[in-house]
Design an enzyme around this catalytic site. Structure first.
Site, PDB file in Angstrom:
ATOM      1  N   ASP A   1      -8.035  -5.082  -0.148  1.00  0.00           N
ATOM      2  CA  ASP A   1      -8.508  -5.929  -1.263  1.00  0.00           C
ATOM      3  C   ASP A   1      -8.162  -7.394  -1.096  1.00  0.00           C
ATOM      4  O   ASP A   1      -8.623  -8.241  -1.864  1.00  0.00           O
ATOM      5  CB  ASP A   1      -7.910  -5.413  -2.575  1.00  0.00           C
TER       6      ASP A   1
ATOM      7  N   HIS B 114       0.862  -1.191   0.000  1.00  0.00           N
ATOM      8  CA  HIS B 114       0.000   0.000   0.000  1.00  0.00           C
ATOM      9  C   HIS B 114       0.892   1.233   0.000  1.00  0.00           C
ATOM     10  O   HIS B 114       1.951   1.237   0.639  1.00  0.00           O
ATOM     11  CB  HIS B 114      -0.893   0.012   1.254  1.00  0.00           C
TER      12      HIS B 114
HETATM   13  C1  SDX Z   1      -6.166   0.166  -2.920  1.00  0.00           C
HETATM   14  O1  SDX Z   1      -4.346   4.659  -1.957  1.00  0.00           O
HETATM   15  C2  SDX Z   1      -5.298   4.038  -1.349  1.00  0.00           C
HETATM   16  O2  SDX Z   1      -5.724   4.404  -0.269  1.00  0.00           O
HETATM   17  C3  SDX Z   1      -5.839   2.813  -2.095  1.00  0.00           C
HETATM   18  C4  SDX Z   1      -6.889   2.001  -1.368  1.00  0.00           C
HETATM   19  C5  SDX Z   1      -8.162   2.796  -1.127  1.00  0.00           C
HETATM   20  O3  SDX Z   1      -8.902   2.449  -0.200  1.00  0.00           O
HETATM   21  O4  SDX Z   1      -8.458   3.699  -1.946  1.00  0.00           O
HETATM   22  O5  SDX Z   1      -6.373   1.552  -0.127  1.00  0.00           O
HETATM   23  C6  SDX Z   1      -7.307   0.782  -2.187  1.00  0.00           C
HETATM   24  O6  SDX Z   1      -5.916   0.528  -4.046  1.00  0.00           O
HETATM   25  C7  SDX Z   1      -5.315  -0.847  -2.211  1.00  0.00           C
HETATM   26  C8  SDX Z   1      -4.113  -1.325  -3.085  1.00  0.00           C
HETATM   27  C9  SDX Z   1      -4.613  -2.438  -3.992  1.00  0.00           C
HETATM   28  N1  SDX Z   1      -3.544  -2.825  -4.962  1.00  0.00           N
HETATM   29  C10 SDX Z   1      -2.921  -4.005  -4.856  1.00  0.00           C
HETATM   30  O7  SDX Z   1      -3.087  -4.823  -3.943  1.00  0.00           O
HETATM   31  C11 SDX Z   1      -1.964  -4.285  -6.023  1.00  0.00           C
HETATM   32  C12 SDX Z   1      -0.659  -4.854  -5.476  1.00  0.00           C
HETATM   33  N2  SDX Z   1       0.040  -3.779  -4.766  1.00  0.00           N
HETATM   34  C13 SDX Z   1       1.032  -3.019  -5.470  1.00  0.00           C
HETATM   35  O8  SDX Z   1       0.772  -2.830  -6.824  1.00  0.00           O
HETATM   36  C14 SDX Z   1       1.527  -1.808  -4.686  1.00  0.00           C
HETATM   37  O9  SDX Z   1       1.780  -2.232  -3.418  1.00  0.00           O
HETATM   38  C15 SDX Z   1       0.659  -0.566  -4.625  1.00  0.00           C
HETATM   39  C16 SDX Z   1       0.254  -0.093  -5.973  1.00  0.00           C
HETATM   40  C17 SDX Z   1      -0.555  -0.814  -3.810  1.00  0.00           C
HETATM   41  C18 SDX Z   1       1.492   0.517  -3.948  1.00  0.00           C
HETATM   42  O10 SDX Z   1       2.511   0.808  -4.810  1.00  0.00           O
HETATM   43  P1  SDX Z   1       3.586   1.936  -4.417  1.00  0.00           P
HETATM   44  O11 SDX Z   1       3.244   2.666  -3.191  1.00  0.00           O
HETATM   45  O12 SDX Z   1       3.858   2.739  -5.646  1.00  0.00           O
HETATM   46  O13 SDX Z   1       4.787   1.097  -4.015  1.00  0.00           O
HETATM   47  P2  SDX Z   1       5.909   0.665  -4.989  1.00  0.00           P
HETATM   48  O14 SDX Z   1       5.296   0.145  -6.239  1.00  0.00           O
HETATM   49  O15 SDX Z   1       6.891   1.780  -5.089  1.00  0.00           O
HETATM   50  O16 SDX Z   1       6.549  -0.584  -4.211  1.00  0.00           O
HETATM   51  C19 SDX Z   1       7.606  -0.379  -3.320  1.00  0.00           C
HETATM   52  C20 SDX Z   1       8.434  -1.648  -3.458  1.00  0.00           C
HETATM   53  C21 SDX Z   1       8.809  -1.956  -4.907  1.00  0.00           C
HETATM   54  O17 SDX Z   1      10.004  -2.697  -4.869  1.00  0.00           O
HETATM   55  P3  SDX Z   1      11.406  -1.875  -5.190  1.00  0.00           P
HETATM   56  O18 SDX Z   1      11.206  -1.168  -6.528  1.00  0.00           O
HETATM   57  O19 SDX Z   1      11.576  -0.907  -4.040  1.00  0.00           O
HETATM   58  O20 SDX Z   1      12.456  -2.957  -5.244  1.00  0.00           O
HETATM   59  O21 SDX Z   1       7.637  -2.777  -3.023  1.00  0.00           O
HETATM   60  C22 SDX Z   1       7.435  -3.659  -4.125  1.00  0.00           C
HETATM   61  C23 SDX Z   1       7.734  -2.898  -5.393  1.00  0.00           C
HETATM   62  O22 SDX Z   1       8.197  -3.780  -6.398  1.00  0.00           O
HETATM   63  N3  SDX Z   1       6.028  -4.066  -4.058  1.00  0.00           N
HETATM   64  C24 SDX Z   1       5.608  -5.303  -4.261  1.00  0.00           C
HETATM   65  C25 SDX Z   1       4.216  -5.249  -4.088  1.00  0.00           C
HETATM   66  N4  SDX Z   1       3.854  -3.998  -3.791  1.00  0.00           N
HETATM   67  C26 SDX Z   1       4.984  -3.268  -3.781  1.00  0.00           C
HETATM   68  N5  SDX Z   1       6.265  -6.451  -4.595  1.00  0.00           N
HETATM   69  C27 SDX Z   1       5.493  -7.539  -4.726  1.00  0.00           C
HETATM   70  N6  SDX Z   1       4.140  -7.582  -4.555  1.00  0.00           N
HETATM   71  C28 SDX Z   1       3.486  -6.438  -4.242  1.00  0.00           C
HETATM   72  N7  SDX Z   1       2.177  -6.477  -4.071  1.00  0.00           N
END
Ligand code: SDX
Length: 432
Positions: A366, A308
């Site tokens: 989710d 998140h």
């Molecule tokens: C919602 O914003 C809100 O409030 C949203 C929400 C709401 O109520 O409105 O809470 C609802 O959208 C919840 C999120 C649902 N999405 C998912 O579950 C999809 C999977 N999650 C990821 O795509 C990700 O965690 C996000 C999109 C939710 C957050 O992405 P960020 O904040 O941009 O984080 P990031 O992509 O920069 O990740 C940081 C690191 C990265 O690794 P590095 O580049 O530092 O090496 O963490 C890794 C990412 O690769 N990472 C994950 C991961 N999520 C982040 N690696 C594996 N699996 C994951 N799920």
């Protein structure tokens, strides 16, 4: 405003420039950089707006480190325990918990708006049977601006109220129509003798050929899911509604923009993607393979429902849903226990892995919600539509906060331009 400020030295002029600190009620204060470009000729750079406060808001507070979520100051755990979705909708919209009379009047007002124009119903016949429900819902909501000209003067409190009640009341009807169209079943009209969530289930599952009695346990479960999904400060879809609304566009068009933003698998579309992922994983012995893929930077696969932008601790909503899953699956006699058990095992394995612990990747709202929606008989293609029904309250609340804020200007971010320098046009025969 505090008397604190942050200073920077302008490297070009050597001048010290002070930027005021604006004080928050809870969470981090903000540095007011609105004067930065005028004083230094530079922009700030923050792709994804991870450290940018886009507005002032008194609606919802999220503390990502502590896993805290407050709606108008009330902890989500207390609202989940004691409140109802329409009471939470009133709280978010009007800023305080309603009196019994206020809640009765609000519920009655919603009831007077549950039906949709019959011409809107005919829109659904234009969609192919396998159209994704989010495409149908966003299209029909956008077209509401073609029907309701009488109350879209966004500067009139009465019009803003009618718009708010109308879209919150009609979204379940539109969602159910999308579902019925995808099933090839006749549309079911709302029954205003039912409460908001019971009416939603009635429109989804009632058929002309059988009597249908809404299961109160199912209605209560849906009510809780709607409470948990109602608002979440400046998330992607809410920020989209604010940005679209800042141009003064028709409010229904702004909400349709929010629905489109919510659809993405990185946002509200994750609940559907989680179930797809769990079905792909199939059994617990496949979990390590998927964990390894999620950790592999060269693999675009991410663990859906994990991570998140704000929560670097447990998402309090996921904790509440997880607790409710067991009780619900038993009471609904749903046969999704294996899927829930797989989700629990996946969470257990992931949270023992350094990659997830070091990156603060916990289950978000989710991760478990789809298991409940499935137990309620809702197909996964409708999961994000259910999210949209609940989040519509947050979208309307933030839209209204934005349009009534005298400081609101049209949203227009700048950029870091890295394109080609100025160059002259080349005639066709001069190009290499
Ligand atoms: C919602 O914003 C809100 O409030 C949203 C929400 C709401 O109520 O409105 O809470 C609802 O959208 C919840 C999120 C649902 N999405 C998912 O579950 C999809 C999977 N999650 C990821 O795509 C990700 O965690 C996000 C999109 C939710 C957050 O992405 P960020 O904040 O941009 O984080 P990031 O992509 O920069 O990740 C940081 C690191 C990265 O690794 P590095 O580049 O530092 O090496 O963490 C890794 C990412 O690769 N990472 C994950 C991961 N999520 C982040 N690696 C594996 N699996 C994951 N799920």
């Amino acid at each position: 405003m505090t008397d604190e400020h942050y200073s920077l030295i302008d490297p070009k002029s050597g001048r010290r420039l002070d930027f005021p600190v604006l004080e928050t009620t809870l969470g981090p204060n903000v540095i007011d950089v609105t004067g930065l470009y005028g004083q230094c000729g530079v922009f700030t750079y923050d792709p994804g707006f991870g450290t940018t406060a886009s507005c002032t808001s008194d609606v919802t507070f999220v503390d990502g480190e502590e896993g805290v979520l407050l709606y108008r100051g009330y902890p989500i755990e207390q609202l989940a325990e004691h409140s109802s979705f329409t009471e939470v909708a009133y709280l978010l919209l009007y800023g305080d918990l309603p009196t019994a009379d206020q809640l009765r009047a609000f519920d009655y007002s919603l009831c007077t708006h549950t039906m949709i124009n019959e011409s809107l119903l005919r829109f659904f016949n234009g969609f192919h049977h396998n159209a994704h429900p989010m495409a149908m819902v966003s299209g029909v909501v956008a077209s509401m601006s073609a029907f309701y000209h009488d109350t879209t003067d966004i500067h009139m409190p009465h019009d803003r109220d009618v718009f708010a009640h109308r879209i919150i009341a009609k979204l379940p009807t539109i969602a159910a129509a999308a579902y019925k169209h995808s099933k090839g079943q006749p549309f079911v009209y709302p029954l205003n003798s039912l409460d908001y969530c019971s009416n939603t289930l009635h429109m989804f599952f009632s058929v002309p050929s059988d009597d249908y009695e809404v299961d109160p346990v199912a209605a209560q479960a849906l009510d809780l899911l709607f409470i948990l999904h109602a608002d979440h400060e400046q998330n992607c879809s809410t920020s989209t509604v604010r940005l679209a609304g800042s141009s003064g566009t028709n409010p229904y068009a702004a909400i349709a923009a929010g629905i489109s933003a919510l659809w993405g698998p990185a946002h509200g579309g994750a609940n559907e993607a989680v179930i797809n992922m769990l079905e792909d994983i199939g059994t617990a012995n496949n979990i390590p393979k998927y964990i390894d893929r999620a950790k592999d930077g060269s693999d675009p696969f991410r663990l859906m429902g994990f991570g998140h932008r704000v929560y670097k601790n447990h998402d309090p909503r996921a904790t509440i849903i997880r607790k409710m899953c067991h009780r619900l699956l038993e009471r609904l006699r749903a046969n999704d226990t294996p899927l829930f058990d797989l989700a629990l095992k996946l969470e257990e394995v992931a949270l023992k892995d350094d990659y997830f612990v070091e990156k603060n990747l916990y289950p978000n709202v989710d991760f478990y919600s789809g298991i409940i929606y499935r137990a309620l008989g809702i197909p996964k293609s409708m999961f994000t539509v259910m999210f949209a029904i609940a989040r519509c309250v947050g979208w309307v609340t933030h839209w209204r906060e934005m349009v009534t804020d005298p400081g609101t200007r049209i949203g227009r971010p700048r950029q870091l331009y890295v394109g080609p320098d100025k160059r002259d046009y080349l005639a066709l025969d001069e190009r290499g």
